[in-house]
Design a protein around this motif. Structure first.
Motif, PDB file in Angstrom:
ATOM      1  N   ALA A 265       0.855  -1.182   0.000  1.00 22.87           N
ATOM      2  CA  ALA A 265       0.000   0.000   0.000  1.00 22.87           C
ATOM      3  C   ALA A 265       0.894   1.236   0.000  1.00 22.87           C
ATOM      4  O   ALA A 265       1.738   1.398   0.885  1.00 22.87           O
ATOM      5  N   VAL A 266       0.731   2.084  -0.997  1.00 25.09           N
ATOM      6  CA  VAL A 266       1.506   3.313  -1.129  1.00 25.09           C
ATOM      7  C   VAL A 266       0.617   4.476  -0.715  1.00 25.09           C
ATOM      8  O   VAL A 266      -0.468   4.682  -1.276  1.00 25.09           O
ATOM      9  N   ILE A 267       1.071   5.262   0.262  1.00 24.51           N
ATOM     10  CA  ILE A 267       0.302   6.397   0.781  1.00 24.51           C
ATOM     11  C   ILE A 267       0.926   7.678   0.240  1.00 24.51           C
ATOM     12  O   ILE A 267       2.102   7.955   0.486  1.00 24.51           O
ATOM     13  N   THR A 268       0.128   8.449  -0.494  1.00 22.75           N
ATOM     14  CA  THR A 268       0.549   9.750  -0.999  1.00 22.75           C
ATOM     15  C   THR A 268      -0.441  10.807  -0.514  1.00 22.75           C
ATOM     16  O   THR A 268      -1.394  10.506   0.214  1.00 22.75           O
ATOM     17  N   MET A 269      -0.247  12.049  -0.942  1.00 22.99           N
ATOM     18  CA  MET A 269      -1.190  13.110  -0.581  1.00 22.99           C
ATOM     19  C   MET A 269      -2.540  12.924  -1.275  1.00 22.99           C
ATOM     20  O   MET A 269      -3.489  13.643  -0.952  1.00 22.99           O
ATOM     21  N   ASN A 270      -2.634  11.992  -2.212  1.00 24.50           N
ATOM     22  CA  ASN A 270      -3.916  11.657  -2.823  1.00 24.50           C
ATOM     23  C   ASN A 270      -4.525  10.404  -2.222  1.00 24.50           C
ATOM     24  O   ASN A 270      -5.469   9.841  -2.789  1.00 24.50           O
ATOM     25  N   GLY A 271      -3.989   9.934  -1.108  1.00 22.17           N
ATOM     26  CA  GLY A 271      -4.585   8.800  -0.427  1.00 22.17           C
ATOM     27  C   GLY A 271      -3.802   7.514  -0.617  1.00 22.17           C
ATOM     28  O   GLY A 271      -2.578   7.523  -0.793  1.00 22.17           O
ATOM     29  N   ARG A 272      -4.501   6.403  -0.582  1.00 21.65           N
ATOM     30  CA  ARG A 272      -3.900   5.072  -0.586  1.00 21.65           C
ATOM     31  C   ARG A 272      -4.004   4.443  -1.968  1.00 21.65           C
ATOM     32  O   ARG A 272      -5.045   4.515  -2.630  1.00 21.65           O
ATOM     33  N   HIS A 273      -2.895   3.803  -2.408  1.00 26.49           N
ATOM     34  CA  HIS A 273      -2.845   3.085  -3.679  1.00 26.49           C
ATOM     35  C   HIS A 273      -2.409   1.648  -3.401  1.00 26.49           C
ATOM     36  O   HIS A 273      -1.431   1.429  -2.684  1.00 26.49           O
ATOM     37  N   GLU A 274      -3.114   0.690  -3.978  1.00 26.59           N
ATOM     38  CA  GLU A 274      -2.747  -0.718  -3.849  1.00 26.59           C
ATOM     39  C   GLU A 274      -1.909  -1.125  -5.067  1.00 26.59           C
ATOM     40  O   GLU A 274      -2.423  -1.252  -6.185  1.00 26.59           O
ATOM     41  N   LEU A 275      -0.613  -1.328  -4.878  1.00 33.69           N
ATOM     42  CA  LEU A 275       0.307  -1.654  -5.964  1.00 33.69           C
ATOM     43  C   LEU A 275       1.136  -2.878  -5.591  1.00 33.69           C
ATOM     44  O   LEU A 275       0.948  -3.468  -4.523  1.00 33.69           O
ATOM     45  N   SER A 276       2.047  -3.249  -6.471  1.00 35.37           N
ATOM     46  CA  SER A 276       2.942  -4.388  -6.250  1.00 35.37           C
ATOM     47  C   SER A 276       4.382  -3.922  -6.367  1.00 35.37           C
ATOM     48  O   SER A 276       4.707  -3.076  -7.212  1.00 35.37           O
ATOM     49  N   MET A 277       5.238  -4.475  -5.511  1.00 29.02           N
ATOM     50  CA  MET A 277       6.656  -4.169  -5.608  1.00 29.02           C
ATOM     51  C   MET A 277       7.244  -4.852  -6.842  1.00 29.02           C
ATOM     52  O   MET A 277       6.953  -6.021  -7.098  1.00 29.02           O
ATOM     53  N   PRO A 278       8.071  -4.167  -7.612  1.00 25.49           N
ATOM     54  CA  PRO A 278       8.687  -4.816  -8.773  1.00 25.49           C
ATOM     55  C   PRO A 278       9.776  -5.792  -8.346  1.00 25.49           C
ATOM     56  O   PRO A 278      10.483  -5.577  -7.364  1.00 25.49           O
ATOM     57  N   GLU A 279       9.894  -6.858  -9.100  1.00 24.18           N
ATOM     58  CA  GLU A 279      10.912  -7.872  -8.821  1.00 24.18           C
ATOM     59  C   GLU A 279      11.561  -8.291 -10.138  1.00 24.18           C
ATOM     60  O   GLU A 279      10.866  -8.612 -11.117  1.00 24.18           O
ATOM     61  N   LEU A 280      12.884  -8.259 -10.169  1.00 24.83           N
ATOM     62  CA  LEU A 280      13.640  -8.666 -11.349  1.00 24.83           C
ATOM     63  C   LEU A 280      14.146 -10.093 -11.163  1.00 24.83           C
ATOM     64  O   LEU A 280      14.617 -10.454 -10.081  1.00 24.83           O
ATOM     65  N   ALA A 281      14.075 -10.888 -12.222  1.00 22.59           N
ATOM     66  CA  ALA A 281      14.553 -12.269 -12.191  1.00 22.59           C
ATOM     67  C   ALA A 281      15.332 -12.543 -13.469  1.00 22.59           C
ATOM     68  O   ALA A 281      14.898 -12.155 -14.570  1.00 22.59           O
ATOM     69  N   CYS A 282      16.475 -13.187 -13.302  1.00 25.06           N
ATOM     70  CA  CYS A 282      17.305 -13.551 -14.452  1.00 25.06           C
ATOM     71  C   CYS A 282      16.938 -14.978 -14.885  1.00 25.06           C
ATOM     72  O   CYS A 282      16.951 -15.919 -14.071  1.00 25.06           O
TER      73      CYS A 282
END
Length: 422
Positions: A265-282
């Motif tokens: 959950a990312v909290i900004t001045m526009n409220g809460r956003h439900e996102l995913s953390m990026p993950e890199l895989a080789c």
């Protein structure tokens, strides 16, 4: 020559010398008056600001320091005050004196004043002379009345324009100019309209933008994890915008694949956003990378915990700090309720934890304090306590007693040598 003739001669000489001296003094006075007049003509006029009520009446108020000093005067020196009123000292400051402002550039000051009057009244004040501009600034009641009448006359046009803005209509995408626009982004001005393909291209990189869908005949707010496909709303994955390394192993970069990590959950001045953390895989050596605490700090975020499931934009903490400076009595709960309302306004869901926000904000403040010490910044000064107290707690003693006697674990202070009493 007789004594009488000598006496007359000396008298005439003395009279001539006195007359010459008097003439010299008068000439010096005339020169001084001319110099003073020239300086007064060259000096800019002084402007006096006066406080007025909403009706335009003057407010005669004394400074706070003068009020405090007047309360401390005893009856023993009342006669001295009366004598001072009778024979005032020219060098002593007047407690009822007004603040005098002498601008360096009178023309520039008058232009700024005219612009501020135009902003206040909304009628585009056009004064042919500086004197007319200054006289208009003195009539507060007239300006307020004109402003109210201007807004009243323009209100029907503003209503029609606001309604026309919400009309969906049939418009082209302002990015490719080929397909039909199905999304409007409030943060992508001056070209806010997108088709489905352009929306995916743009907002995969900018998931925190506020978007609206127009598929149902009206604008509907969209969360960042929703896209439009074939005029239907579909779910998708959006990543937290953080810095991603170019390479994580010795294999070619073409072998790297981006996939979604844990939900955050990312909290900004526009409220809460439900996102995913990026993950890199080789795909060659099976090496993986995901952003940790250090990575999100480099991207200007702050974790709620060290094993974070919620992160805050540091702008949220900075804004909350500035609001507390301006209004020391501001409640953290009220601030978070405002963020919750903005979350719902833009079509998202979820609440923000007050306890997690408070703890994380205190940790952020502690780090800022240490950084200021290292950078030799000026120490913090509480605006609520200095120079005169602005905010108090009416039940402070009761709170102190209740927290001190509560059966709970004592929390350690962030700074050494300090003790937390609640």
């Amino acid at each position: 020559m007789s004594d009488s003739e000598l006496q007359n001669l000396f008298s005439r000489v003395d009279n001539m010398a006195v007359q010459q001296e008097v003439n010299d003094v008068l000439q010096g006075v005339d020169d001084l008056i001319a110099v003073v007049q020239n300086e007064q003509a060259a000096a800019p006029p002084t402007m006096r600001w006066k406080k007025r009520t909403s009706d335009g009446n003057l407010i005669h108020a004394r400074p706070r320091s003068a009020r405090n000093q007047s309360n401390q005067v005893t009856a023993g020196n009342s006669s001295g005050l009366q004598q001072q009123k009778t024979h005032p000292n020219k060098n002593a400051p007047d407690s009822n004196s007004e603040v005098v402002f002498a601008p360096d550039n009178v023309d520039g000051f008058l232009r700024d004043l005219q612009q501020s009057l135009s902003d206040a009244t909304g009628d585009g004040v056009e004064s042919p002379t500086p004197q007319a501009s200054l006289s208009a600034s003195l009539n507060w009641s007239t300006r307020k009345s004109n402003s109210s009448e201007s807004w009243k006359a323009a209100r029907p046009r503003l209503v029609n324009t606001a309604l026309a803005r919400e009309n969906v209509g049939t418009r082209k995408c302002q990015q490719c100019w080929r397909n039909l626009a199905v999304v409007r982004c409030r943060d992508c001005l001056p070209r806010p309209l997108f088709c489905a393909e352009c929306d995916v291209v743009m907002h995969t990189r900018h998931p925190l933008h506020n978007r609206d869908a127009s598929t149902l005949g009206f604008f509907q707010p969209l969360p960042p994890t929703t896209t439009v496909q074939d005029m239907d709303l579909c779910q998708c994955v959006r990543y937290v915008p953080v810095e991603i390394p170019h390479q994580i192993c010795g294999c070619p970069t073409e072998a790297l694949r981006l996939k979604p990590g844990k939900a955050v959950a990312v909290i900004t001045m526009n409220g809460r956003h439900e996102l995913s953390m990026p993950e890199l895989a080789c795909e060659v050596c099976k090496a993986t990378w995901t952003a940790g605490v250090d990575g999100i700090l480099h991207s200007d975020y702050w974790p709620a915990t060290l094993n974070f499931a919620t992160i805050y934009e540091t702008d949220v903490f900075a804004s909350f700090e500035e609001m507390k400076m301006a209004a020391p009595g501001l409640s953290c709960q009220a601030f978070l309720k405002m963020l919750d309302r903005r979350t719902a306004r833009f079509g998202r869901t979820g609440k923000i934890s007050a306890d997690a926000f408070t703890k994380s904000f205190f940790e952020w403040e502690a780090v800022q304090y240490e950084m200021d010490n290292i950078c030799k910044e000026e120490p913090f000064t509480c605006p609520a306590c200095s120079p005169d107290m602005l905010a108090v707690s009416v039940d402070g003693n009761r709170k102190h007693y209740r927290f001190k006697n509560a059966s709970r674990a004592e929390e350690q202070a962030i700074f050494d040598g300090l003790h937390r009493e609640g």
